[in-house]
Structure formats: structure tokens, C-alpha cells
Design a protein around this motif. Structure first.
Motif, short mmCIF file in Angstrom:
data_model
loop_
_atom_site.label_atom_id
_atom_site.label_comp_id
_atom_site.label_asym_id
_atom_site.label_seq_id
_atom_site.Cartn_x
_atom_site.Cartn_y
_atom_site.Cartn_z
N LYS A 18 0.83 -1.22 0.00
CA LYS A 18 0.00 0.00 0.00
C LYS A 18 0.86 1.26 0.00
N ILE A 48 4.38 2.19 15.83
CA ILE A 48 3.12 1.46 16.01
C ILE A 48 3.33 0.25 16.92
N ARG A 61 -6.42 1.91 17.61
CA ARG A 61 -7.56 2.06 16.68
C ARG A 61 -8.23 3.43 16.84
N GLY A 84 -5.64 -2.78 8.94
CA GLY A 84 -6.88 -3.00 9.69
C GLY A 84 -7.87 -1.86 9.59
C1 S3P Z 1 -2.23 -3.37 11.00
C2 S3P Z 1 -1.42 -3.13 9.93
C3 S3P Z 1 -0.33 -2.15 9.96
C4 S3P Z 1 -0.53 -1.13 11.08
C5 S3P Z 1 -0.81 -1.83 12.37
C6 S3P Z 1 -2.08 -2.68 12.30
C7 S3P Z 1 -3.34 -4.34 10.86
O1 S3P Z 1 -0.25 -1.48 8.73
O2 S3P Z 1 -1.56 -0.23 10.79
O3 S3P Z 1 0.30 -2.61 12.65
O4 S3P Z 1 -4.29 -4.32 11.67
O5 S3P Z 1 -3.28 -5.15 9.89
P1 S3P Z 1 0.33 -2.14 7.38
O6 S3P Z 1 -0.78 -2.85 6.71
O7 S3P Z 1 0.79 -0.96 6.60
O8 S3P Z 1 1.44 -3.04 7.78
#
Ligand code: S3P
Length: 169
Positions: A18, A48, A61, A84
Motif C-alpha cells: 500500500k 506502532i 484504533r 486493519g
Molecule cells: C495493522 C497493519 C499495519 C498497522 C498496524 C495494524 C493491521 O499497517 O496499521 O500494525 O491491523 O493489519 P500495514 O498494513 O501498513 O502493515
């Protein structure tokens, strides 16, 4: 057909590309690029992974939702969501209401696993089995995107070309 806003959301599972594709796409369109995870880390002054460890996923979230709302005020913009973001029902509704276009970047689980293994920056990548389970749970949500583009075996430039060929510009 009503004119869609000049707002593109890239969504999909961890490791699908992405951020990479988003940056290249924004460059081609000469639109600003916003990476939601990067915005969150900059805003919180932490990673994160540390947010998950210290404050928990529920807190992450909340921050993610606020970052989404802020980012969606920009137009034009290409916005790379976290894996997510689109799965949270209030976010899905919010994004649908913005009038932007949602593009699901899709890729088989084996390739996603290969791309994420050995990296330590994704708190939700625990082990290969739970990774696959989480993807399965999320597929029905990702399928609600306006478009699906496969990234399987494709260079990010090719993925961008695919997106530019969609009937949205
Ligand atoms: C998440 C994906 C991560 C990041 C966090 C939660 C998820 O982003 O937002 O670790 O819930 O799949 P990426 O998809 O960019 O790794």
C-alpha cells in the motif's frame, strides 16, 4: 454518474504494498500522498509496535480513526490505509461517506508472508498460522472496496499502471 472526489484509499493486508504503490501513484497523479501509519507514528512520536505494546490495540484504533478523519480532509490525495483500517465498521462507513474511491490491493497469503517474515515492525504479524487466519477474517471486508487490483508477482510500477487504467480518473 456523480463525480467522485479526488481521493483514493489504498487498502489491503500487511505487506501488500500500500505504501510503496501509494507513493508511486501519487507521484504519477501529482497528488499528495498520505501514509496513515506514518502520520500516526509522527503524531504520537512513537512506533506502532510500541503503541500496541504500551497502550494496546484499542488505543491504536482510536488514534487511527482520528488520523483517517484528518487525512480525508485533503483533496486531492492518495491515502494508504493500515491493514486493519477498512475492517473497522465505523471507518468503513466513514470512508464510504467521503465519496472517495477504495482500491483493494490483493495478493496470495504466501507472498504476503514472505514479505513480512523477518521484519519486526508489525505487531499483528505473530506467526504464519495466525497471519493466515487474520487474512481470512478480513477478506470479506476488503472485498467491499470499489476495485480490486492484484499485486501478485507484479512490480509496484505495474500495479500503478493497473490502477491508472481503472475507470476512475
Ligand atoms: C495493522 C497493519 C499495519 C498497522 C498496524 C495494524 C493491521 O499497517 O496499521 O500494525 O491491523 O493489519 P500495514 O498494513 O501498513 O502493515
Amino acid at each position: 454518474m456523480t463525480q467522485r472526489r479526488k481521493l483514493i484509499y489504498l487498502l489491503g493486508f500487511m505487506g501488500v504494498g500500500k505504501s510503496t504503490v501509494g507513493e508511486l501513484l501519487a507521484e504519477k497523479l501529482r497528488w499528495p500522498f498520505i501514509d496513515l501509519d506514518t502520520t500516526i507514528e509522527a503524531g504520537q512520536g512513537t512506533t506502532i509496535r510500541e503503541m500496541f505494546e504500551n497502550a494496546g490495540e484499542a488505543f491504536f484504533r482510536q488514534i487511527e480513526r482520528a488520523a483517517l478523519i484528518e487525512a480525508s480532509k485533503s483533496e486531492p490525495a492518495v491515502i494508504a490505509l493500515g491493514g486493519g483500517t477498512f475492517v473497522q465498521q465505523p471507518n468503513f462507513e466513514y470512508i464510504s461517506d467521503t465519496g472517495g474511491t477504495t482500491i483493494w490491493l490483493d495478493c496470495p497469503v504466501e507472498e504476503l508472508r514472505r514479505r513480512c517474515e523477518g521484519k519486526n515492525d508489525r505487531p499483528l504479524f505473530r506467526d504464519p498460522a495466525s497471519f493466515g487466519q487474520l487474512l481470512d477474517q478480513r477478506l470479506p471486508y476488503y472485498q467491499r472496496a470499489n476495485f480490486r487490483v492484484s499485486t501478485e508477482g507484479r512490480h509496484p510500477d505495474e500495479v500503478v499502471e493497473q490502477i491508472l487504467r481503472l475507470n476512475i480518473f
